[in-house]
Enzyme design. Structure first.
Site, PDB file in Angstrom:
ATOM      1  N   GLU A 189       0.943  -1.118   0.702  1.00  0.00           N
ATOM      2  CA  GLU A 189       0.156  -0.140   0.259  1.00  0.00           C
ATOM      3  C   GLU A 189       0.947   1.678   0.132  1.00  0.00           C
ATOM      4  O   GLU A 189       0.349   2.110  -0.400  1.00  0.00           O
ATOM      5  CB  GLU A 189      -0.721   0.093   0.901  1.00  0.00           C
ATOM      6  CG  GLU A 189      -1.544  -1.536   1.507  1.00  0.00           C
ATOM      7  CD  GLU A 189      -3.389  -0.875   2.631  1.00  0.00           C
ATOM      8  OE1 GLU A 189      -3.491  -0.652   2.080  1.00  0.00           O
ATOM      9  OE2 GLU A 189      -2.223  -1.454   3.222  1.00  0.00           O
TER      10      GLU A 189
ATOM     11  N   GLU B 219      -4.129  -9.358   3.416  1.00  0.00           N
ATOM     12  CA  GLU B 219      -4.818  -8.585   4.957  1.00  0.00           C
ATOM     13  C   GLU B 219      -6.179  -9.801   5.212  1.00  0.00           C
ATOM     14  O   GLU B 219      -6.988  -9.855   5.801  1.00  0.00           O
ATOM     15  CB  GLU B 219      -5.740  -7.151   4.742  1.00  0.00           C
ATOM     16  CG  GLU B 219      -4.586  -5.871   4.857  1.00  0.00           C
ATOM     17  CD  GLU B 219      -3.846  -5.724   3.461  1.00  0.00           C
ATOM     18  OE1 GLU B 219      -2.918  -5.035   3.635  1.00  0.00           O
ATOM     19  OE2 GLU B 219      -3.169  -6.870   2.442  1.00  0.00           O
TER      20      GLU B 219
END
Length: 531
Positions: free
Chosen positions: A136, A158
Protein backbone atom coordinates in the site's frame (compact mmCIF):
# COMPACT_ATOMS: atom_id res chain seq x y z
CA UNK A 1 2.65 15.45 12.11
CA UNK A 2 0.61 12.38 13.04
CA UNK A 3 -0.36 11.90 16.69
CA UNK A 4 0.43 8.40 18.01
CA UNK A 5 -0.36 9.04 21.68
CA UNK A 6 -2.60 6.40 23.23
CA UNK A 7 -1.75 3.76 20.62
CA UNK A 8 0.36 0.64 21.35
CA UNK A 9 4.07 1.05 20.66
CA UNK A 10 6.53 -1.85 20.45
CA UNK A 11 8.41 -2.33 23.74
CA UNK A 12 11.77 -1.49 22.15
CA UNK A 13 10.57 1.53 20.17
CA UNK A 14 13.53 3.75 19.17
CA UNK A 15 13.79 7.49 19.55
CA UNK A 16 12.08 9.71 16.96
CA UNK A 17 13.95 9.97 13.69
CA UNK A 18 15.80 6.63 13.99
CA UNK A 19 13.60 4.53 11.66
CA UNK A 20 14.07 6.39 8.37
CA UNK A 21 17.39 7.34 6.75
CA UNK A 22 17.16 10.36 4.46
CA UNK A 23 19.83 11.12 1.88
CA UNK A 24 20.24 13.28 -1.22
CA UNK A 25 22.18 11.23 -3.80
CA UNK A 26 21.60 13.82 -6.53
CA UNK A 27 20.48 17.39 -6.83
CA UNK A 28 16.71 17.60 -6.49
CA UNK A 29 16.36 13.96 -5.31
CA UNK A 30 15.63 12.60 -1.85
CA UNK A 31 15.98 8.93 -0.95
CA UNK A 32 14.19 7.60 2.13
CA UNK A 33 15.38 4.19 3.38
CA UNK A 34 13.12 2.33 5.79
CA UNK A 35 15.66 1.12 8.35
CA UNK A 36 14.14 0.69 11.83
CA UNK A 37 16.91 -0.30 14.29
CA UNK A 38 14.53 -2.31 16.48
CA UNK A 39 13.52 -4.79 13.73
CA UNK A 40 15.43 -7.12 11.43
CA UNK A 41 12.79 -6.49 8.75
CA UNK A 42 11.03 -3.16 8.48
CA UNK A 43 7.45 -3.32 9.75
CA UNK A 44 5.12 -0.37 9.34
CA UNK A 45 4.60 0.11 13.04
CA UNK A 46 3.90 3.42 14.72
CA UNK A 47 7.57 4.52 15.17
CA UNK A 48 8.25 3.95 11.46
CA UNK A 49 5.07 5.75 10.39
CA UNK A 50 5.96 8.65 12.70
CA UNK A 51 9.47 9.01 11.26
CA UNK A 52 8.26 8.62 7.65
CA UNK A 53 5.70 11.34 8.21
CA UNK A 54 8.38 13.65 9.65
CA UNK A 55 10.65 13.03 6.66
CA UNK A 56 7.81 13.79 4.24
CA UNK A 57 7.15 17.06 6.03
CA UNK A 58 10.74 18.14 5.36
CA UNK A 59 10.36 17.26 1.68
CA UNK A 60 7.13 19.24 1.40
CA UNK A 61 8.88 22.38 2.66
CA UNK A 62 11.77 22.12 0.18
CA UNK A 63 10.82 23.55 -3.24
CA UNK A 64 14.06 22.26 -4.82
CA UNK A 65 13.13 18.59 -4.40
CA UNK A 66 11.76 17.12 -7.68
CA UNK A 67 11.96 13.43 -6.95
CA UNK A 68 11.49 10.98 -4.09
CA UNK A 69 12.62 7.34 -3.86
CA UNK A 70 11.39 5.18 -0.99
CA UNK A 71 13.32 1.95 -0.49
CA UNK A 72 14.41 -0.55 2.13
CA UNK A 73 17.62 -0.80 4.12
CA UNK A 74 19.14 -2.72 1.20
CA UNK A 75 18.15 -3.94 -2.27
CA UNK A 76 16.77 -7.22 -0.91
CA UNK A 77 14.52 -5.79 1.79
CA UNK A 78 11.64 -3.35 1.74
CA UNK A 79 8.85 -3.48 4.31
CA UNK A 80 6.33 -5.96 5.59
CA UNK A 81 2.81 -4.98 6.50
CA UNK A 82 1.37 -3.30 9.55
CA UNK A 83 2.32 -4.20 13.10
CA UNK A 84 0.38 -7.43 13.65
CA UNK A 85 1.08 -7.38 17.38
CA UNK A 86 -0.45 -3.92 17.69
CA UNK A 87 -3.56 -4.97 15.76
CA UNK A 88 -3.94 -8.13 17.84
CA UNK A 89 -3.73 -6.15 21.08
CA UNK A 90 -6.48 -3.69 20.16
CA UNK A 91 -10.04 -4.46 21.21
CA UNK A 92 -11.46 -0.93 20.95
CA UNK A 93 -12.85 -0.13 17.47
CA UNK A 94 -12.08 3.55 18.01
CA UNK A 95 -8.37 2.88 18.50
CA UNK A 96 -8.35 0.57 15.49
CA UNK A 97 -9.90 3.34 13.42
CA UNK A 98 -7.23 5.79 14.60
CA UNK A 99 -4.46 3.38 13.66
CA UNK A 100 -5.87 2.93 10.16
CA UNK A 101 -6.36 6.66 9.68
CA UNK A 102 -2.75 7.40 10.68
CA UNK A 103 -1.43 5.10 7.98
CA UNK A 104 -3.79 6.61 5.43
CA UNK A 105 -2.63 10.11 6.34
CA UNK A 106 1.04 9.24 5.82
CA UNK A 107 0.46 7.46 2.50
CA UNK A 108 -1.86 10.20 1.25
CA UNK A 109 0.92 12.65 2.03
CA UNK A 110 3.14 10.74 -0.40
CA UNK A 111 0.47 10.72 -3.10
CA UNK A 112 -0.21 14.45 -2.61
CA UNK A 113 3.40 15.39 -3.40
CA UNK A 114 2.92 14.83 -7.13
CA UNK A 115 -0.71 15.98 -7.20
CA UNK A 116 0.21 19.41 -5.91
CA UNK A 117 3.42 19.66 -7.95
CA UNK A 118 3.26 18.15 -11.45
CA UNK A 119 7.04 18.30 -11.74
CA UNK A 120 7.41 15.97 -8.74
CA UNK A 121 7.75 12.16 -9.08
CA UNK A 122 7.74 9.55 -6.33
CA UNK A 123 9.07 6.02 -6.81
CA UNK A 124 8.98 2.92 -4.62
CA UNK A 125 12.15 0.85 -5.16
CA UNK A 126 11.39 -2.62 -3.86
CA UNK A 127 13.64 -5.59 -3.37
CA UNK A 128 12.28 -8.28 -1.07
CA UNK A 129 8.84 -8.58 0.46
CA UNK A 130 6.26 -5.81 0.14
CA UNK A 131 3.14 -7.43 1.53
CA UNK A 132 0.13 -5.66 2.94
CA UNK A 133 1.10 -2.22 4.20
CA UNK A 134 4.36 -2.33 2.26
CA UNK A 135 2.41 -2.79 -0.97
CA UNK A 136 0.00 0.00 0.00
CA UNK A 137 2.93 2.33 0.62
CA UNK A 138 4.22 1.52 -2.86
CA UNK A 139 0.78 2.13 -4.39
CA UNK A 140 0.81 5.64 -2.91
CA UNK A 141 3.90 6.40 -5.02
CA UNK A 142 3.65 7.38 -8.68
CA UNK A 143 5.69 4.40 -9.88
CA UNK A 144 6.84 1.03 -8.55
CA UNK A 145 10.19 -0.55 -9.51
CA UNK A 146 10.84 -4.16 -8.47
CA UNK A 147 14.09 -6.06 -8.24
CA UNK A 148 14.17 -9.29 -10.23
CA UNK A 149 14.94 -11.72 -7.43
CA UNK A 150 13.28 -14.62 -5.66
CA UNK A 151 12.93 -12.54 -2.52
CA UNK A 152 10.75 -9.93 -4.22
CA UNK A 153 7.06 -10.52 -3.53
CA UNK A 154 4.31 -7.92 -3.57
CA UNK A 155 0.61 -8.12 -2.82
CA UNK A 156 -2.23 -7.53 -0.38
CA UNK A 157 -2.88 -10.62 1.78
CA UNK A 158 -4.91 -8.85 4.49
CA UNK A 159 -8.05 -10.95 3.98
CA UNK A 160 -6.05 -13.93 5.23
CA UNK A 161 -5.87 -12.11 8.57
CA UNK A 162 -9.60 -11.40 8.61
CA UNK A 163 -9.34 -7.72 7.65
CA UNK A 164 -9.25 -5.70 4.44
CA UNK A 165 -6.43 -3.53 3.05
CA UNK A 166 -7.02 -0.36 5.03
CA UNK A 167 -4.22 2.00 4.00
CA UNK A 168 -5.55 2.71 0.53
CA UNK A 169 -5.05 -0.73 -1.02
CA UNK A 170 -8.74 -1.29 -1.81
CA UNK A 171 -8.84 2.08 -3.56
CA UNK A 172 -5.49 2.46 -5.30
CA UNK A 173 -5.01 -1.10 -6.55
CA UNK A 174 -8.17 -1.19 -8.74
CA UNK A 175 -7.27 2.26 -10.05
CA UNK A 176 -3.87 0.92 -11.09
CA UNK A 177 -4.61 -2.57 -12.45
CA UNK A 178 -8.38 -2.59 -12.90
CA UNK A 179 -11.27 -4.03 -10.91
CA UNK A 180 -11.13 -7.68 -12.11
CA UNK A 181 -7.40 -8.06 -11.44
CA UNK A 182 -7.64 -6.19 -8.12
CA UNK A 183 -10.45 -8.45 -6.94
CA UNK A 184 -8.42 -11.52 -7.81
CA UNK A 185 -5.37 -10.16 -5.99
CA UNK A 186 -7.15 -9.01 -2.83
CA UNK A 187 -9.75 -11.75 -2.41
CA UNK A 188 -7.13 -14.47 -2.79
CA UNK A 189 -4.38 -12.64 -0.90
CA UNK A 190 -1.91 -13.30 -3.72
CA UNK A 191 1.75 -12.34 -3.56
CA UNK A 192 3.30 -11.72 -6.98
CA UNK A 193 6.85 -12.07 -8.20
CA UNK A 194 8.50 -9.16 -10.00
CA UNK A 195 7.67 -10.52 -13.46
CA UNK A 196 4.09 -11.34 -12.49
CA UNK A 197 3.59 -7.88 -11.02
CA UNK A 198 4.96 -6.23 -14.17
CA UNK A 199 2.68 -8.28 -16.40
CA UNK A 200 -0.28 -7.48 -14.16
CA UNK A 201 0.47 -3.76 -14.23
CA UNK A 202 1.18 -3.56 -10.51
CA UNK A 203 4.84 -2.80 -11.19
CA UNK A 204 5.98 -0.20 -13.71
CA UNK A 205 9.46 -1.58 -14.23
CA UNK A 206 11.71 -4.45 -13.15
CA UNK A 207 15.49 -4.50 -12.93
CA UNK A 208 18.41 -6.44 -11.50
CA UNK A 209 18.87 -5.93 -7.74
CA UNK A 210 22.23 -4.20 -8.26
CA UNK A 211 20.59 -1.64 -10.57
CA UNK A 212 17.48 -1.05 -8.48
CA UNK A 213 18.40 2.31 -6.96
CA UNK A 214 20.03 3.63 -10.12
CA UNK A 215 16.90 2.91 -12.15
CA UNK A 216 14.63 4.29 -9.43
CA UNK A 217 16.65 7.50 -9.24
CA UNK A 218 16.43 7.89 -13.01
CA UNK A 219 12.66 7.44 -13.00
CA UNK A 220 12.24 9.90 -10.14
CA UNK A 221 14.21 12.50 -12.11
CA UNK A 222 12.46 11.47 -15.36
CA UNK A 223 15.56 10.14 -17.10
CA UNK A 224 14.50 6.50 -17.34
CA UNK A 225 11.69 4.96 -19.36
CA UNK A 226 8.94 2.76 -17.95
CA UNK A 227 7.87 -0.69 -19.11
CA UNK A 228 4.23 -0.59 -18.01
CA UNK A 229 1.60 0.44 -20.56
CA UNK A 230 -1.50 2.39 -19.64
CA UNK A 231 -4.83 0.52 -19.58
CA UNK A 232 -6.85 3.16 -21.42
CA UNK A 233 -9.38 0.93 -23.23
CA UNK A 234 -9.84 -1.47 -20.31
CA UNK A 235 -10.39 1.43 -17.93
CA UNK A 236 -13.13 2.88 -20.12
CA UNK A 237 -14.78 -0.46 -20.94
CA UNK A 238 -14.77 -2.01 -17.47
CA UNK A 239 -13.61 0.18 -14.61
CA UNK A 240 -15.71 3.19 -15.57
CA UNK A 241 -18.71 1.08 -16.54
CA UNK A 242 -20.99 0.57 -13.50
CA UNK A 243 -22.85 -2.26 -15.21
CA UNK A 244 -19.64 -4.15 -15.93
CA UNK A 245 -18.25 -3.72 -12.41
CA UNK A 246 -21.61 -4.75 -10.90
CA UNK A 247 -21.61 -7.91 -13.00
CA UNK A 248 -17.99 -8.72 -12.06
CA UNK A 249 -18.71 -8.10 -8.38
CA UNK A 250 -21.72 -10.41 -8.51
CA UNK A 251 -19.69 -13.25 -9.96
CA UNK A 252 -16.92 -12.64 -7.45
CA UNK A 253 -19.42 -12.74 -4.56
CA UNK A 254 -20.71 -16.13 -5.70
CA UNK A 255 -17.16 -17.46 -5.83
CA UNK A 256 -16.36 -16.08 -2.36
CA UNK A 257 -19.48 -17.57 -0.79
CA UNK A 258 -18.81 -20.93 -2.42
CA UNK A 259 -15.30 -20.90 -0.95
CA UNK A 260 -15.96 -19.43 2.51
CA UNK A 261 -19.63 -20.42 3.02
CA UNK A 262 -20.12 -17.04 4.61
CA UNK A 263 -17.91 -17.74 7.64
CA UNK A 264 -15.29 -15.14 6.69
CA UNK A 265 -16.65 -11.60 6.37
CA UNK A 266 -13.45 -9.85 5.21
CA UNK A 267 -13.52 -10.96 1.54
CA UNK A 268 -17.11 -9.76 1.14
CA UNK A 269 -16.25 -6.39 2.70
CA UNK A 270 -13.22 -5.99 0.45
CA UNK A 271 -15.24 -6.98 -2.62
CA UNK A 272 -17.74 -4.18 -2.14
CA UNK A 273 -15.09 -1.50 -1.58
CA UNK A 274 -12.96 -2.59 -4.56
CA UNK A 275 -15.93 -2.80 -6.95
CA UNK A 276 -17.03 0.75 -6.04
CA UNK A 277 -13.52 2.25 -6.14
CA UNK A 278 -13.52 3.55 -9.75
CA UNK A 279 -16.84 5.34 -9.18
CA UNK A 280 -16.02 6.69 -5.71
CA UNK A 281 -13.98 9.68 -4.61
CA UNK A 282 -10.75 8.58 -2.96
CA UNK A 283 -11.60 10.24 0.35
CA UNK A 284 -14.92 8.40 0.58
CA UNK A 285 -13.25 5.13 -0.36
CA UNK A 286 -10.66 5.56 2.38
CA UNK A 287 -13.44 6.16 4.88
CA UNK A 288 -15.02 2.87 3.80
CA UNK A 289 -11.73 1.11 4.44
CA UNK A 290 -11.50 2.59 7.95
CA UNK A 291 -15.05 1.54 8.74
CA UNK A 292 -14.47 -2.03 7.53
CA UNK A 293 -11.18 -2.54 9.38
CA UNK A 294 -12.61 -0.94 12.53
CA UNK A 295 -15.32 -3.61 12.68
CA UNK A 296 -13.36 -6.60 11.41
CA UNK A 297 -10.15 -6.21 13.43
CA UNK A 298 -11.89 -6.54 16.80
CA UNK A 299 -14.00 -9.52 15.76
CA UNK A 300 -13.29 -13.16 16.68
CA UNK A 301 -12.52 -14.24 13.11
CA UNK A 302 -9.69 -11.77 12.70
CA UNK A 303 -8.28 -12.44 16.16
CA UNK A 304 -8.16 -16.18 15.51
CA UNK A 305 -6.65 -15.79 12.03
CA UNK A 306 -3.98 -13.45 13.40
CA UNK A 307 -3.22 -15.97 16.12
CA UNK A 308 -2.77 -18.71 13.52
CA UNK A 309 -0.53 -16.44 11.46
CA UNK A 310 1.68 -15.59 14.42
CA UNK A 311 2.03 -19.23 15.42
CA UNK A 312 2.96 -20.12 11.85
CA UNK A 313 5.58 -17.39 11.69
CA UNK A 314 7.05 -18.48 15.02
CA UNK A 315 7.26 -22.06 13.76
CA UNK A 316 9.14 -20.90 10.65
CA UNK A 317 11.70 -19.10 12.79
CA UNK A 318 12.38 -22.14 14.98
CA UNK A 319 15.75 -23.56 13.97
CA UNK A 320 16.64 -25.40 17.16
CA UNK A 321 16.16 -29.09 17.82
CA UNK A 322 14.15 -30.36 20.81
CA UNK A 323 17.38 -30.66 22.84
CA UNK A 324 18.22 -27.01 22.16
CA UNK A 325 21.12 -27.60 19.77
CA UNK A 326 21.39 -25.99 16.37
CA UNK A 327 20.65 -28.07 13.32
CA UNK A 328 22.99 -28.53 10.38
CA UNK A 329 22.18 -27.93 6.74
CA UNK A 330 22.48 -30.40 3.88
CA UNK A 331 24.60 -29.45 0.89
CA UNK A 332 25.85 -32.63 -0.82
CA UNK A 333 24.02 -35.66 -2.16
CA UNK A 334 25.12 -38.76 -4.02
CA UNK A 335 23.15 -40.95 -6.42
CA UNK A 336 24.20 -44.42 -7.54
CA UNK A 337 22.97 -45.50 -10.95
CA UNK A 338 22.43 -43.26 -13.99
CA UNK A 339 19.34 -45.03 -15.28
CA UNK A 340 16.03 -43.25 -15.81
CA UNK A 341 15.28 -43.17 -12.10
CA UNK A 342 18.76 -42.34 -10.87
CA UNK A 343 19.45 -39.50 -13.27
CA UNK A 344 16.00 -38.03 -12.61
CA UNK A 345 16.67 -37.92 -8.86
CA UNK A 346 20.14 -36.46 -9.38
CA UNK A 347 18.92 -33.77 -11.76
CA UNK A 348 16.16 -32.72 -9.40
CA UNK A 349 18.54 -32.53 -6.43
CA UNK A 350 21.00 -30.39 -8.42
CA UNK A 351 18.24 -28.04 -9.50
CA UNK A 352 17.07 -27.73 -5.90
CA UNK A 353 20.47 -26.48 -4.76
CA UNK A 354 22.36 -29.61 -3.71
CA UNK A 355 25.82 -30.41 -5.04
CA UNK A 356 25.10 -33.83 -6.51
CA UNK A 357 27.48 -36.58 -7.63
CA UNK A 358 26.07 -39.26 -9.92
CA UNK A 359 27.86 -42.62 -10.17
CA UNK A 360 27.62 -45.28 -12.86
CA UNK A 361 30.05 -47.65 -14.51
CA UNK A 362 28.64 -46.94 -17.99
CA UNK A 363 30.02 -43.72 -19.57
CA UNK A 364 27.09 -43.52 -22.00
CA UNK A 365 24.58 -43.47 -19.16
CA UNK A 366 26.49 -40.67 -17.44
CA UNK A 367 26.70 -38.64 -20.62
CA UNK A 368 22.96 -39.07 -21.16
CA UNK A 369 22.30 -37.85 -17.64
CA UNK A 370 24.31 -34.66 -18.18
CA UNK A 371 22.69 -33.92 -21.54
CA UNK A 372 19.15 -34.46 -20.25
CA UNK A 373 19.79 -32.34 -17.15
CA UNK A 374 21.28 -29.50 -19.18
CA UNK A 375 18.43 -29.55 -21.70
CA UNK A 376 15.77 -29.60 -18.97
CA UNK A 377 17.36 -26.65 -17.15
CA UNK A 378 17.78 -24.63 -20.34
CA UNK A 379 14.13 -25.27 -21.22
CA UNK A 380 13.07 -23.85 -17.85
CA UNK A 381 15.33 -20.88 -18.42
CA UNK A 382 13.73 -20.35 -21.84
CA UNK A 383 10.28 -20.38 -20.23
CA UNK A 384 11.55 -17.93 -17.56
CA UNK A 385 11.03 -20.39 -14.76
CA UNK A 386 14.71 -19.99 -13.91
CA UNK A 387 16.97 -16.96 -14.06
CA UNK A 388 20.17 -17.18 -16.09
CA UNK A 389 22.42 -17.44 -13.04
CA UNK A 390 20.11 -20.02 -11.45
CA UNK A 391 20.22 -22.17 -14.59
CA UNK A 392 24.00 -21.99 -14.76
CA UNK A 393 24.35 -23.02 -11.12
CA UNK A 394 21.86 -25.87 -11.53
CA UNK A 395 23.90 -27.24 -14.44
CA UNK A 396 27.19 -26.86 -12.56
CA UNK A 397 25.89 -28.63 -9.43
CA UNK A 398 25.56 -32.02 -11.17
CA UNK A 399 28.83 -33.97 -11.30
CA UNK A 400 29.43 -37.46 -12.70
CA UNK A 401 31.87 -40.16 -11.69
CA UNK A 402 32.76 -43.77 -12.59
CA UNK A 403 34.20 -44.36 -9.10
CA UNK A 404 32.94 -43.78 -5.56
CA UNK A 405 35.63 -41.18 -4.90
CA UNK A 406 34.16 -38.11 -3.23
CA UNK A 407 31.04 -39.82 -1.93
CA UNK A 408 32.41 -39.70 1.61
CA UNK A 409 31.45 -36.02 1.79
CA UNK A 410 27.78 -36.66 0.93
CA UNK A 411 25.20 -36.34 3.70
CA UNK A 412 22.67 -38.39 1.73
CA UNK A 413 23.20 -41.13 -0.85
CA UNK A 414 20.36 -42.67 -2.85
CA UNK A 415 20.98 -45.89 -4.75
CA UNK A 416 19.14 -46.70 -7.96
CA UNK A 417 21.28 -49.58 -9.22
CA UNK A 418 20.14 -52.92 -10.65
CA UNK A 419 17.43 -54.78 -8.72
CA UNK A 420 19.80 -57.49 -7.50
CA UNK A 421 20.20 -58.12 -3.81
CA UNK A 422 23.90 -58.94 -3.95
CA UNK A 423 24.64 -55.81 -5.99
CA UNK A 424 22.84 -53.52 -3.57
CA UNK A 425 24.50 -55.14 -0.55
CA UNK A 426 27.93 -54.74 -2.10
CA UNK A 427 27.30 -51.09 -2.97
CA UNK A 428 26.00 -50.20 0.47
CA UNK A 429 28.78 -52.08 2.19
CA UNK A 430 31.38 -50.04 0.34
CA UNK A 431 29.53 -46.74 0.89
CA UNK A 432 29.00 -47.29 4.60
CA UNK A 433 32.79 -47.42 5.08
CA UNK A 434 33.18 -43.96 3.53
CA UNK A 435 30.21 -41.99 4.82
CA UNK A 436 30.10 -39.82 7.91
CA UNK A 437 28.44 -41.27 11.05
CA UNK A 438 25.27 -39.22 10.58
CA UNK A 439 24.93 -39.79 6.81
CA UNK A 440 21.80 -41.34 5.35
CA UNK A 441 21.77 -44.24 2.92
CA UNK A 442 18.56 -44.49 0.91
CA UNK A 443 17.45 -47.24 -1.46
CA UNK A 444 15.16 -46.81 -4.41
CA UNK A 445 14.26 -50.48 -4.63
CA UNK A 446 10.83 -51.38 -5.90
CA UNK A 447 10.76 -55.07 -5.07
CA UNK A 448 13.53 -56.09 -2.65
CA UNK A 449 13.23 -56.14 1.12
CA UNK A 450 15.01 -53.30 2.86
CA UNK A 451 15.70 -55.57 5.81
CA UNK A 452 17.39 -58.06 3.48
CA UNK A 453 19.55 -55.34 1.91
CA UNK A 454 20.54 -54.08 5.36
CA UNK A 455 21.57 -57.48 6.74
CA UNK A 456 25.19 -56.84 5.86
CA UNK A 457 25.18 -53.39 7.45
CA UNK A 458 24.31 -54.29 11.04
CA UNK A 459 27.91 -54.03 12.25
CA UNK A 460 28.37 -50.67 10.63
CA UNK A 461 25.04 -49.41 11.93
CA UNK A 462 26.01 -50.41 15.46
CA UNK A 463 28.93 -48.00 15.12
CA UNK A 464 26.53 -45.27 14.00
CA UNK A 465 27.16 -45.38 10.24
CA UNK A 466 24.84 -45.50 7.31
CA UNK A 467 21.20 -45.60 8.34
CA UNK A 468 19.47 -47.48 5.51
CA UNK A 469 16.21 -45.98 4.31
CA UNK A 470 13.84 -46.62 1.47
CA UNK A 471 11.56 -44.03 -0.16
CA UNK A 472 8.39 -45.09 1.59
CA UNK A 473 10.09 -46.50 4.71
CA UNK A 474 12.30 -45.36 7.58
CA UNK A 475 13.42 -47.03 10.78
CA UNK A 476 13.74 -45.55 14.27
CA UNK A 477 17.45 -44.82 13.94
CA UNK A 478 16.82 -43.09 10.64
CA UNK A 479 14.10 -40.92 12.18
CA UNK A 480 16.48 -39.81 14.92
CA UNK A 481 19.13 -38.87 12.39
CA UNK A 482 16.61 -37.09 10.19
CA UNK A 483 15.53 -34.99 13.16
CA UNK A 484 19.14 -34.03 13.80
CA UNK A 485 19.37 -32.29 10.42
CA UNK A 486 17.70 -29.13 9.38
CA UNK A 487 17.61 -29.72 5.65
CA UNK A 488 15.44 -26.62 5.27
CA UNK A 489 13.56 -27.01 2.03
CA UNK A 490 15.52 -30.19 1.20
CA UNK A 491 14.45 -31.87 4.42
CA UNK A 492 10.79 -31.09 3.80
CA UNK A 493 11.03 -32.68 0.38
CA UNK A 494 12.96 -35.64 1.79
CA UNK A 495 10.42 -36.26 4.52
CA UNK A 496 7.68 -36.55 1.93
CA UNK A 497 9.78 -39.11 0.11
CA UNK A 498 10.54 -41.03 3.31
CA UNK A 499 7.00 -41.06 4.68
CA UNK A 500 6.35 -44.16 6.70
CA UNK A 501 4.39 -46.73 4.70
CA UNK A 502 6.14 -49.96 5.68
CA UNK A 503 8.52 -52.16 3.71
CA UNK A 504 6.37 -52.35 0.58
CA UNK A 505 6.73 -49.19 -1.56
CA UNK A 506 3.40 -49.90 -3.21
CA UNK A 507 1.46 -50.01 0.04
CA UNK A 508 0.66 -46.31 0.14
CA UNK A 509 -0.50 -46.30 -3.47
CA UNK A 510 -2.76 -49.31 -2.95
CA UNK A 511 -4.14 -47.90 0.28
CA UNK A 512 -5.22 -44.79 -1.61
CA UNK A 513 -6.56 -46.81 -4.50
CA UNK A 514 -3.86 -45.55 -6.87
CA UNK A 515 -1.93 -47.63 -9.36
CA UNK A 516 1.49 -48.76 -8.27
CA UNK A 517 4.23 -46.62 -9.81
CA UNK A 518 8.04 -46.72 -10.07
CA UNK A 519 9.56 -45.46 -6.78
CA UNK A 520 11.80 -42.94 -8.56
CA UNK A 521 8.77 -41.19 -10.02
CA UNK A 522 7.17 -41.16 -6.59
CA UNK A 523 10.32 -39.65 -5.07
CA UNK A 524 10.59 -37.08 -7.85
CA UNK A 525 6.95 -36.12 -7.52
CA UNK A 526 7.19 -35.66 -3.76
CA UNK A 527 10.43 -33.69 -3.98
CA UNK A 528 8.76 -31.38 -6.52
CA UNK A 529 5.89 -30.70 -4.12
CA UNK A 530 5.52 -27.03 -3.04
CA UNK A 531 7.63 -26.23 0.01
Amino acid sequence: MIDITGLPLPPNAPAPGACVRASRPESGLVELALDPPHRSLAVLDLPLLRDLDAALEVIERDPLVRGLVITGRNTRQFAAGADIDAIASLTDPVLVGRLVQLGQQVFERIARLSRTNHAFTSVAAIGGAAAGGGCELALACDFIVLANSKETKIGLPEVQLGIVPGWGGCERLPRKIGVPAALDAILNGKLYSARQALKLGLADRTTNPEDLLRIAHGIALRREKLEHKERVLARLAVDKNPLATRLIAGQARKAVLAKTRGFYPAPLEALEIVARAPHTELAHGLEAEVDAVRRLAVGPVSKNLIRIFRLSEEAKKTKLLPDGTSAASMSRMGVLGAGVMGRGIAALAAERGLWTRLFDIAPAALDTALVEHRNAVLEKKKRRRLEKHEAERAIDRLDISRTLAGFGRCELVVEAVAEKLEVKRAVFGELAKQLAPDAILATNTSSLSVAAIAEGLHTLRARGRGALLQPGQEDAAGRDRARSRDLRRDRRALRRALARTGQDPGRRARRRGLPRQPPARALSRRMRAPL
